[in-house]
Write a protein that holds these residues in place. Sequence first.
Motif: not given
Length: 331
Positions: A92-115
């Motif tokens: 269930l964490t894979f979609p967040f990593k997919i969207l973050s690595d592909a930069q398909l989400v705003p940078w704030v949500l990429r911060g959610f992936v990191c944290q």
Amino acid sequence: QAACNARLPQLSPAPKPPQTHTGNLQGERPSLNCTSDNRIRQVIFPLLYTLLFLVGLTMNGLATWIFFKISSKSNFIIFLKNTVISDILMILTFPFKILSDAQLVPWVLRGFVCQVSQVVFYFTMYISILFLGLITIDRYQKATSPFRTSTTRSLLEKTPKNVKKCALLKSEFGLVWHETVNYICQLIFWVNLMVIVVCYILISKELYKSYQRTRCTGRPSKKSVNLKVFIIIAVFFICFVPFHFTRIPYTLSQTRNVFDCSAMNTLFYLKESTLWLTSLNACLDPFIYFFLCKSFRKSLLGMLCKDTASPGLGAQIAGQNERDDTEDTPL
């Protein structure tokens, strides 16, 4: 005044001390200018994780449905059920990593992936490692005694600049804590690796003794059936060993100024590649359930044969599932 100024000695600026890589955590953060190939990071790895997500969710969803029908009558079944739950949380964490690595989400949500989501990912990974160790111990007990019962501080402010790298979101204390947790996780991995290797050495000795006995008595050998237990160590070495050889140097590249940009990029690609192998564990664990858990195997085969087999055959499989579970160590 100009003449006076001309006669004054010109003071040259004090020379800057040479920069040395002392290896400590103080000083300048890893360079923001060290970037990696966007095609690999934003296209290849998201596609690979998408494949894992689809296959893993399907296989583990089926495994979950089957395990709901199997009673928790042994340590072995309990370990497998917990492994399924851990794998599903990881998937269930894979979609967040997919969207973050592909930069398909705003940078704030990429911060959610990191944290958040990456923390969950690593937590479930080490839960899986621990349960593989427990399953191995259980299989060793089964092989040797088949009839014996088994008994932080505040984070830095997120900006579009520092969300590019998870390490840049951490304070100095956060970097120390990150490195400390990495060493703790490494300890968990290496302890489980030693447990698994020792158990499999002992299991191999028992299998060899059994083979020698069956050869002397002339009875057919069941060695090919017993060898199925080696699927655990195969999954462990494929999924977890490469990542843990890469993780320490990669962590040092994120927390200490000890590598140049080329080496940092190499370590990043090694980390991402071996991390994908770690994620592959969620798709390989169902094979462990199928080959080592007779209850799981019979329930799955019974479900697959339900529409094509006769009602009598389905009842026979269900009956065997209840009374024949010799591969499970009793609780």
